[in-house]
Each structure stands twice: as structure tokens, then as C-alpha cells.
Motif scaffolding. Structure first.
Motif: not given
Length: 338
Positions: A202-205, A281-285, A253-255
């Protein structure tokens, strides 16, 4: 403490040890029962007119009267660290600088003067990794003029608490009236455990910070300069967890910037109503897995001292503090964002 062959405590430091890491024991005036002494460990940054100035790892400065010394010795330049990948301050400072580039920079000897129209102190401060090639007062004069010409306050970014950090420069700046602002820490850890911590489904990069990502980012009204800083770095990735409602800001979000063996995490933000559900945690993973694919093996991030929730999250992922960093503002200069 240093103990003689006769079993007595001894003071084995002098003013000649300024710049070295020391451990001292001092007598406490009006101490409570059982609290006769106190110990201080840090860099001896000055010894003048009977007063020692010691800078602790976190940047706190302790003044000690010479007459109160009971014992003292020089200790290794930096304490042994038991967690996280081995790295020097110089290496990490340069990696962090490449991950957040200004739009304008100029060299002053080994110092780098950086500017980005006031978007964050990191992109609008001097990074002093070495000798400016001028006496300090002249160098600071150049710094102040350079930022004044750009309508910006003058800042110098320094660090404390690791081998090769700048406790002496911090002391020199404070003696000249420069004011420390927004102390934070740089933490390091192994990258693989981060990739294994959460479910990245579910995390989009993306290579760019799209409108949705920017809608969740804490800094509003971003200029073109700010977007250039956000997109700077050797290999930049943006992560987004879409919101449950179409058109709403993302849930998280994350960068991440990949730079050789290092992956630097930043801007990990979660909708306040959705926190403690594992989204950060999911974003960082997801970002960590992409960084592993690009050959990285170690991770770093920056966290403010008062952000207890973030510190707990990162500690649980295996991160540990490497050094503290500070931004010193020139006297009578206005402030800007972190």
C-alpha cells in the motif's frame, strides 16, 4: 577517576589539555547526605581564570571552579558505541549535507556557506568541516556579510558528542555572542532490520514529491526553492500511503536519500488521527527495501530531542544516537525554519 599508588584521587589534567575529552570529579557545595561528589564527562573547551568549561555530549556546557576539582583525567576521544554501523562524524556530516542541498553555496576554505532562500536552517547555514583559511573572527565576518547580502540570518551548523566534532568551535561562537538554536541528534542504525519491521503493501514510491505528498508535508506554501531542496540528493525517493478518501491528503509520507552505503530518512509524517497504526513503520520499510536494492546497508536520520514519540519508534528499529548537532545564530540575526 585517576587514583595514585597510595590510593588518593588525583587531578591529572591541566590547561594544556583543552580540546581533549576529560572526566572530572568535583566537590558539591551544601550537598545532601551521601552526595558529596559529582562527575562530569565531556570535552574541555576552556580553562581560564580558575574556571573550567566542559561541553557534554549533548552540547550542554558545564562551568566548574578549579578549586572544586577533586580528580580528573583525559579519557579516549569518543566513547565506544555498541549499536549501529561504525561511522565518523565527518562522513555522516557530508552524507547528510548531500541529502539536503542548498540552491547556492560557496567555499570559505574548508567551510561551505549554503543558502536556499531561508528554507530550513540546514540549507541556510555554514557547514564548518575543517579550517576556513582565515582567523576565526575574520571568517565569521565573511559569513555574516555573505548572508546579509542575501537577506538571511547567519547560522553556523556545529556538532558535539563524537570523535572529530566541534566542541571548541561551539565555545568560541558562544564567547562571541552566537546563540545555539534547535539542538537535535543524528541517529544511525542497520538498514536491513528497518526493511523487515513493517508491511510496505500500500506504500507508493516515486522519484518526485507529488501534490498529494506535499499536501501532507508539514511545511505549507512551499516555494520553488523549497521543492528543489526536497528533490536534491544522489538518489531521492518519496513514499506515500494514500488516504482512505479520494482527494484527501495521504495517510502517511516519507523521504529517503540513498548515497552509497547510506540511506537517509526524513519527513516521515502520519495523519495525527491515524498514528500508532504502523503507517510510519510501513513507510520506512518500503523506503528501506528500495535502498537495499540500490546497495545501501546503513541508515541515518535526524530527530529533535523533545520528540519522544519519534525517538521511541526509531530506538525500536535499532537506531541509536551518533552525535548532537546545533545551529548557532549570529548576534542580532532573525530566525528561520529548521
Amino acid at each position: 577517576m585517576e587514583i595514585s599508588a597510595a590510593g588518593r584521587l588525583e587531578v591529572r589534567i591541566t590547561a594544556a589539555d583543552v580540546g581533549k575529552r576529560v572526566s572530572v570529579r568535583t566537590m558539591i557545595e551544601h550537598a545532601a547526605p551521601g552526595e558529596k561528589f559529582t562527575d562530569t564527562v565531556g570535552v574541555l573547551t576552556s580553562w581560564d581564570k580558575g574556571v573550567l568549561l566542559i561541553t557534554r555530549k549533548d552540547g550542554e556546557r558545564v562551568r566548574i571552579a578549579e578549586s572544586a576539582l577533586v580528580a580528573g583525567k583525559v579519557v579516549p576521544a569518543a566513547p565506544a558505541r555498541r549499536r549501529g554501523p561504525a561511522a565518523s562524524y565527518d562522513e555522516l556530516a557530508r552524507v547528510a549535507a548531500r541529502a539536503w542541498r542548498p540552491v547556492e553555496s560557496e567555499r570559505l576554505g574548508d567551510w561551505e556557506l549554503r543558502a536556499a532562500s531561508g528554507f530550513t536552517r540546514r540549507a541556510n547555514s555554514v557547514l564548518p568541516l575543517g579550517d576556513p583559511g582565515l582567523p576565526l573572527d575574520e571568517a565569521l565576518g565573511v559569513v555574516r556579510r555573505w548572508y546579509r547580502e542575501r537577506g538571511l540570518p547567519a547560522y553556523v551548523q556545529t556538532a558535539t558528542g563524537a570523535e572529530g566534532t566541534q566542541e571548541l568551535l561551539c565555545a568560541e561562537l558562544e564567547e562571541r555572542g552566537w546563540v545555539p538554536e534547535v539542538t537535535a541528534e543524528l541517529w544511525v542504525g542497520a538498514l536491513a532490520p528497518v526493511a523487515d519491521r513493517g508491511d510496505p503493501a500500500g506504500v507508493v514510491l516515486s522519484r518526485e514529491a507529488g501534490e498529494g505528498w506535499l499536501a501532507r508535508y508539514q511545511r505549507k506554501g512551499l516555494s520553488e526553492v523549497a521543492l528543489r531542496v526536497l528533490g536534491s540528493g544522489p538518489s531521492v525517493w518519496f513514499a506515500t500511503v494514500p488516504g482512505a478518501v479520494e482527494g484527501a491528503p495521504p495517510a502517511a509520507i516519507g523521504r529517503c536519500v540513498v548515497d552509497g552505503r547510506w540511506a537517509g530518512f526524513a519527513a516521515v509524517e502520519v495523519d495525527p488521527e491515524l498514528r500508532r497504526q504502523g503507517l510510519g513503520t510501513a513507510v520506512m520499510a518500503a523506503l528501506a527495501r528500495r535502498a537495499l536494492d540500490e546497495g545501501a546497508s546503513a541508515a541515518w536520520l535526524q530527530v529533535e530531542a523533545e520528540n519522544a514519540e519519534a525517538r521511541a519508534l526509531y530506538a525500536g528499529m535499532g537506531f541509536a544516537a551518533h552525535h548532537a548537532y546545533h545551529h548557532y545564530r549570529a548576534p542580532d540575526a532573525g530566525g528561520t525554519g529548521r
